[in-house]
Design an enzyme around this catalytic site. Structure first.
Site, short mmCIF file in Angstrom:
data_model
loop_
_atom_site.label_atom_id
_atom_site.label_comp_id
_atom_site.label_asym_id
_atom_site.label_seq_id
_atom_site.Cartn_x
_atom_site.Cartn_y
_atom_site.Cartn_z
N ASP A 245 1.20 -1.06 0.08
CA ASP A 245 -0.28 -0.23 0.46
C ASP A 245 0.46 1.48 0.53
O ASP A 245 1.69 1.72 1.32
CB ASP A 245 -0.86 0.29 0.87
CG ASP A 245 -2.25 1.65 1.04
OD1 ASP A 245 -1.39 2.56 1.10
OD2 ASP A 245 -3.17 1.23 1.32
N HIS A 246 0.62 1.92 -1.15
CA HIS A 246 2.14 2.67 -1.09
C HIS A 246 2.34 4.07 0.04
O HIS A 246 2.66 4.80 0.01
CB HIS A 246 2.45 3.17 -2.93
CG HIS A 246 1.75 3.97 -3.33
ND1 HIS A 246 -0.08 3.61 -3.17
CD2 HIS A 246 1.37 5.77 -3.24
CE1 HIS A 246 -0.50 4.85 -4.21
NE2 HIS A 246 0.61 6.00 -4.30
N HIS B 48 -5.74 3.22 1.02
CA HIS B 48 -4.42 4.20 1.22
C HIS B 48 -5.75 5.22 2.86
O HIS B 48 -5.42 5.02 3.49
CB HIS B 48 -4.66 5.27 0.04
CG HIS B 48 -3.98 4.10 -0.61
ND1 HIS B 48 -2.95 3.20 -0.74
CD2 HIS B 48 -4.31 5.18 -2.40
CE1 HIS B 48 -2.59 2.86 -2.46
NE2 HIS B 48 -3.63 3.56 -3.11
C1 BG6 Z 1 -3.66 4.17 -6.64
C2 BG6 Z 1 -4.83 4.16 -7.10
O1 BG6 Z 1 -3.75 3.34 -5.69
O2 BG6 Z 1 -3.46 5.40 -5.86
C3 BG6 Z 1 -4.90 5.65 -8.70
O3 BG6 Z 1 -5.33 3.02 -7.75
C4 BG6 Z 1 -4.79 7.13 -7.18
O4 BG6 Z 1 -6.46 5.98 -8.48
C5 BG6 Z 1 -3.43 6.53 -6.64
O5 BG6 Z 1 -4.73 7.55 -8.18
C6 BG6 Z 1 -2.42 7.83 -5.90
O6 BG6 Z 1 -1.20 7.70 -5.28
P1 BG6 Z 1 -0.92 8.86 -5.17
O7 BG6 Z 1 0.60 8.87 -4.14
O8 BG6 Z 1 -0.85 10.13 -6.39
O9 BG6 Z 1 -1.32 9.72 -4.01
#
Ligand code: BG6
Length: 495
Positions: A181-182, A244
């Site tokens: 989960d980045h 997230h």
């Molecule tokens: C991803 C989603 O996990 O996270 C995307 O699938 C989203 O839809 C993205 O745009 C958002 O990540 P960040 O790091 O750009 O806030």
């Protein structure tokens, strides 16, 4: 720490994620001398490429997406000499024997058994196939050194998530599985742990006695771009809230773990998910609001509505915005609502957490006409601004006792922002060194699905007849405001 020589096999080696995130992250780790001395990256997908062609396409990715800018010639030459390409059919066991012989050659060359990371940067319906074929082809699967990395979505509901976990766990131990989960790798998100647990002054404030409510907001200006095919079957609740945003909630709400042991930290997060009050049918419209964007204007350019996006059904009922209220039934948080919202094509891209403290028990100031004191806020800005700020009331210098609101702020300097590693750098380094703290454990994933399932089920059964219900470039549907306003609060949009 000294790490093993490492082989990284990337399924989906020619995909977007590999080019935009994985390779730039590995390259930046290389620049910082964080990769093991001996490492090999093997990209694989169906398409036939020579090693050189493959490297060239990755170089383009780095030049476009790396936070450190264009690749440096010498460094790239060194780094890329460790990259090779192997055309393969993921579904065919025979392809895996080719990996095996590559790994054997490396072992001989390195005179040491390497760690092997299988990175599934592919569509989720292939996760199980890859795991099964790794097992069938008797590819190395040592519990200590073999790891599999998978990207969300982990299932599309509780049942499929359980099935996926069960399957993976017949082949790998939980200790070998790294579910990304980045958001957990983002710099400011990690700092919340330090902020809460390395400062004595936070803990006495961090509870229902002093905190009135919490807002977690991840708004995006972009639409679904070219991901309509995926997104239209997912929706923002699955895409963002289940993972997230609920993870951000866990970091704010968790009890202090005893130490940074991966399981102890994750145990405390699971506790939070389990304490979230189940949303019961009949109350869902008071706890969750959905929206879908229509056309509009963004920075002087006309943009299409969601239903006109590529690969989206013209009568789609998929939500591109969601706002939800959660209650946490435990001692710390009883009576403190947590509001979460996220959406695409909103007015601004910004991720932040706002903690609003209670009013002072007695206002002794004569503060203007309305004579109210602003309640203190703690604002944790994750992106694009990176800062943690307390908003406090303070005397305006002068002869009268007049007050205004001031910030006490820890603002990451512009330089820190550039130097801060990207989430994928942090996370990949953790996989290489075998640290699971920032990765989702099976029970965490399932507990998060459990939280959102009643809403998913209800939304599926009850379609919306007023979609689209917010224009591009707005703050979302009107009833999202009502969701929070009925409790006497409002969404706080930062300047
Ligand atoms: C991803 C989603 O996990 O996270 C995307 O699938 C989203 O839809 C993205 O745009 C958002 O990540 P960040 O790091 O750009 O806030």
């Amino acid at each position: 720490i000294k790490v093993n020589p490492t082989v990284i096999i990337i399924f989906g080696g020619n995909g977007d994620l590999t080019k935009r995130k994985i390779i730039p992250a590995l390259y930046n780790l290389f620049l910082e001398n964080r990769l093991p001395e001996q490492f090999a990256i093997i990209g694989t997908s169906r398409t036939g490429f020579t090693d050189q062609k493959y490297r060239d396409s990755l170089l383009e990715g780095i030049n476009e997406f790396s936070r450190t800018g264009k690749a440096k010639k010498e460094a790239w030459a060194k780094f890329s000499s460790n990259i090779s390409y192997q055309a393969s059919d993921i579904k065919d066991v025979a392809s895996y024997n080719e990996f095996d012989s590559k790994i054997s050659t490396l072992k001989e060359e390195w005179k040491q058994d390497p760690s092997i990371l299988y990175y599934c940067a592919v569509s989720p319906d292939l996760f199980c196939t890859i795991a099964e074929n790794i097992s069938k082809s008797k590819l190395d699967n040592h519990k200590e050194t073999t790891r599999i990395i998978i990207e969300k979505p982990f299932g599309r509901d509780l049942e499929s998530a359980k099935a996926l976990n069960t399957k993976l766990l017949t082949i790998f131990d939980e200790k070998q599985i790294y579910r990304i989960d980045h958001y957990l790798g983002k710099e400011v998100v990690q700092n919340v742990m330090a902020f809460r647990f390395a400062n004595t002054i936070m803990e006495p404030l961090w509870n229902r006695t002093h905190i009135e409510h919490v807002q977690i907001s991840v708004t995006e200006q972009i639409g679904v771009e070219d991901r309509g095919g995926y997104f239209d079957h997912s929706g923002i609740l699955r895409d963002m809230i289940q993972n997230h945003l609920l993870q951000l909630l866990c970091i704010i709400a968790m009890e202090p773990p005893v130490n940074f042991d991966a399981d102890l930290v994750r145990d405390r997060k699971v506790d939070v998910l389990k304490a979230i009050r189940k949303i019961v049918p009949g109350t869902i419209d008071t706890m969750a609001v959905r929206g879908q964007y229509g056309p509009g204007w963004v920075e002087g350019k006309e943009v299409s509505g969601y239903r006109e996006e590529v690969d989206v059904a013209p009568d789609s009922n998929t939500e591109t915005y969601a706002a939800m209220k959660f209650n946490i039934d435990n001692w710390r948080w009883q009576g403190v609502p947590f509001y979460l919202r996220t959406g695409k094509r909103l007015f601004k891209s910004a991720s932040h957490i706002i903690i609003q403290f209670r009013e002072v028990p007695h206002n002794m100031f004569n503060n203007g006409e309305q004579n109210v004191l602003k309640q203190n806020l703690l604002i944790i800005s994750i992106q694009p601004d990176m800062a943690i700020r307390f908003q406090l009331e303070s005397k305006i210098p002068g002869l009268e006792m007049n007050l205004n609101t001031v910030d006490m702020v820890f603002d990451y300097s512009a330089k820190t922002k550039i130097d801060a590693p990207e989430a994928y750098e942090t996370l990949l380094l953790d996989v290489i060194s075998g640290d699971q703290t920032l990765f989702m454990r099976a029970d965490q994933v399932e507990a998060a699905w459990e939280v959102v399932m009643p809403v998913l089920d209800y939304w599926k059964k009850n379609t919306m007849n007023n979609f689209p219900n917010y224009p591009a470039n707005s703050w979302g549907p009107e009833n999202a405001e009502a969701l929070i306003a009925k409790d006497g609060f409002h969404w706080i949009n930062l300047p």
